[in-house]
Enzyme design. Structure first.
Site, PDB file in Angstrom:
ATOM      1  N   ASN A  75     -79.004  35.974  29.237  1.00  0.00           N
ATOM      2  CA  ASN A  75     -79.493  34.941  30.153  1.00  0.00           C
ATOM      3  C   ASN A  75     -80.905  35.333  30.558  1.00  0.00           C
ATOM      4  OD1 ASN A  75     -80.042  33.194  32.250  1.00  0.00           O
ATOM      5  ND2 ASN A  75     -78.506  34.059  33.653  1.00  0.00           N
TER       6      ASN A  75
ATOM      7  N   LYS B  55     -82.981  33.726  32.344  1.00  0.00           N
ATOM      8  CA  LYS B  55     -83.416  33.216  33.662  1.00  0.00           C
ATOM      9  C   LYS B  55     -84.812  32.579  33.517  1.00  0.00           C
ATOM     10  CE  LYS B  55     -80.337  36.580  35.670  1.00  0.00           C
ATOM     11  NZ  LYS B  55     -79.963  37.458  36.792  1.00  0.00           N
TER      12      LYS B  55
ATOM     13  N   HIS C 155     -73.917  29.914  37.972  1.00  0.00           N
ATOM     14  CA  HIS C 155     -74.466  31.274  38.107  1.00  0.00           C
ATOM     15  C   HIS C 155     -74.696  31.557  39.600  1.00  0.00           C
ATOM     16  CE1 HIS C 155     -77.229  34.648  37.928  1.00  0.00           C
ATOM     17  NE2 HIS C 155     -76.729  34.884  36.739  1.00  0.00           N
TER      18      HIS C 155
ATOM     19  N   GLU D  99     -77.089  32.768  41.122  1.00  0.00           N
ATOM     20  CA  GLU D  99     -78.405  32.348  41.619  1.00  0.00           C
ATOM     21  C   GLU D  99     -78.407  30.843  41.900  1.00  0.00           C
ATOM     22  OE1 GLU D  99     -80.548  34.237  38.451  1.00  0.00           O
ATOM     23  OE2 GLU D  99     -79.935  36.157  39.277  1.00  0.00           O
TER      24      GLU D  99
ATOM     25  N   GLU E 112     -69.438  38.054  37.572  1.00  0.00           N
ATOM     26  CA  GLU E 112     -70.727  38.672  37.896  1.00  0.00           C
ATOM     27  C   GLU E 112     -70.769  38.997  39.383  1.00  0.00           C
ATOM     28  OE1 GLU E 112     -73.866  37.591  34.722  1.00  0.00           O
ATOM     29  OE2 GLU E 112     -73.966  36.088  36.284  1.00  0.00           O
TER      30      GLU E 112
ATOM     31  N   GLY F 133     -79.219  42.374  38.828  1.00  0.00           N
ATOM     32  CA  GLY F 133     -80.629  42.704  38.987  1.00  0.00           C
ATOM     33  C   GLY F 133     -80.879  43.883  39.918  1.00  0.00           C
TER      34      GLY F 133
ATOM     35  N   SER G 245     -76.279  44.073  35.657  1.00  0.00           N
ATOM     36  CA  SER G 245     -76.920  45.325  35.235  1.00  0.00           C
ATOM     37  C   SER G 245     -76.283  45.954  33.994  1.00  0.00           C
ATOM     38  CB  SER G 245     -76.976  46.320  36.394  1.00  0.00           C
ATOM     39  OG  SER G 245     -77.718  45.767  37.478  1.00  0.00           O
TER      40      SER G 245
HETATM   41  P1  13P Z   1     -78.887  41.527  35.252  1.00  0.00           P
HETATM   42  O1  13P Z   1     -78.335  41.936  33.909  1.00  0.00           O
HETATM   43  O2  13P Z   1     -80.374  41.461  35.294  1.00  0.00           O
HETATM   44  O3  13P Z   1     -78.273  42.290  36.371  1.00  0.00           O
HETATM   45  O4  13P Z   1     -78.408  39.983  35.463  1.00  0.00           O
HETATM   46  C1  13P Z   1     -77.103  39.656  35.260  1.00  0.00           C
HETATM   47  C2  13P Z   1     -76.989  38.180  35.244  1.00  0.00           C
HETATM   48  O5  13P Z   1     -77.180  37.529  36.261  1.00  0.00           O
HETATM   49  C3  13P Z   1     -76.692  37.520  33.973  1.00  0.00           C
HETATM   50  O6  13P Z   1     -76.402  36.178  34.147  1.00  0.00           O
END
Ligand code: 13P
Length: 254
Positions: free
Chosen positions: A10, A12, A96, A98, A168, A174, A214
């Site tokens: 992903n 983003k 997601h 976010e 997640e 992140g 992560s």
């Molecule tokens: P990270 O791998 O950067 O922690 O993000 C995970 C994520 O949100 C994947 O959708």
């Protein structure tokens, strides 16, 4: 029974069209011949069309990071599943964290989006996960149960045959703080149990549950060794083709 692993990237809000094309050029040769698992890349909307062309003839699926629930209409700034299907997208990430926490998406909206995605035979990846506050308050399993029950309310087993769920934990996204394989396995096994109760055991046994938060080349093997972890949804570490290829190729002979 063996579930086919899915390793998904992903991106983003990262990468222009030229950056997307340069990435795919490098990445596709690093994962060429990897046929025992599914690989997916979800670039931003602006790169989807170019990525679709660049991925033609490869073993890499294309995913989108979000969509609207309607086919078309007066929804300024939105993209519909009909549009995504039209340009050759296969997977769509829905709900997601976010989207939930920064853009206020509710379980109700997420359910509508899943319905819309299924209408176009796209594969939804439903993301669920608890915040740090919820985990510390001992509410993790309750939060996951509510997100599953509300997000998948009213669907039949036949409707959801392609569904993928991604666990997640928000506190691991992140932050560099991965859930331990034990913490992830506990959540994944619980998700499978709830889905068996909501639908049936066969459905739950066949469903792929990805872990996200992560994931790196250094921790993917330990996570993937757990019985209920069927793949990964990778953010930051999917932005570099060589790093993401290492994650995709976990457990293979060098
Ligand atoms: P990270 O791998 O950067 O922690 O993000 C995970 C994520 O949100 C994947 O959708």
């Amino acid at each position: 029974m063996k579930r086919r692993p899915l390793i998904a990237g992903n991106w983003k809000m990262h990468k222009t069209v030229p950056e997307t094309l340069a990435y795919i050029e490098a990445f596709k040769s690093l994962v060429a011949g990897v046929e025992d698992r599914d690989i997916m890349l979800a670039p931003p909307f602006t790169s989807l069309d170019a990525a679709e062309r660049a991925l033609e003839g490869t073993n890499i699926y294309l995913g989108a990071q979000n969509c609207h629930w309607a086919d078309e209409g007066a929804f300024t700034g939105e993209i519909s599943p009909k549009m995504l299907a039209d340009i050759g997208v296969t997977y769509v990430i829905i709900g997601h964290s976010e989207r939930r926490h920064i853009f206020g998406e509710t379980d109700k909206v997420i359910r509508q989006k899943i319905e819309a995605v299924l209408k176009y035979d796209l594969i939804p990846i439903l993301c669920i996960g608890e915040t740090l506050e919820e985990r510390e308050a001992g509410k993790t399993l309750k939060v996951l149960e509510t997100q599953l029950k509300e997000g998948l309310k009213g669907f039949s087993v036949a409707d959801l045959k392609s569904l993928v769920v991604a666990y997640e934990p928000v506190w691991a996204i992140g932050t560099g703080k991965t859930a331990t394989p034990e913490q992830a396995e506990e959540a994944h096994a619980f998700v499978r149990k709830i889905l068996a109760e909501m639908f049936n055991q066969e459905f739950a046994d066949n469903l792929r549950i990805l872990y996200g938060g992560s994931v790196k080349p250094e921790n993917v093997v330990g996570l993937m060794a757990r019985p209920d972890i069927d793949g990964a949804l990778v953010g930051g570490a999917s932005l570099k083709p060589d790093v993401f290829a290492k994650i995709v190729c976990f457990g293979r002979m060098e």
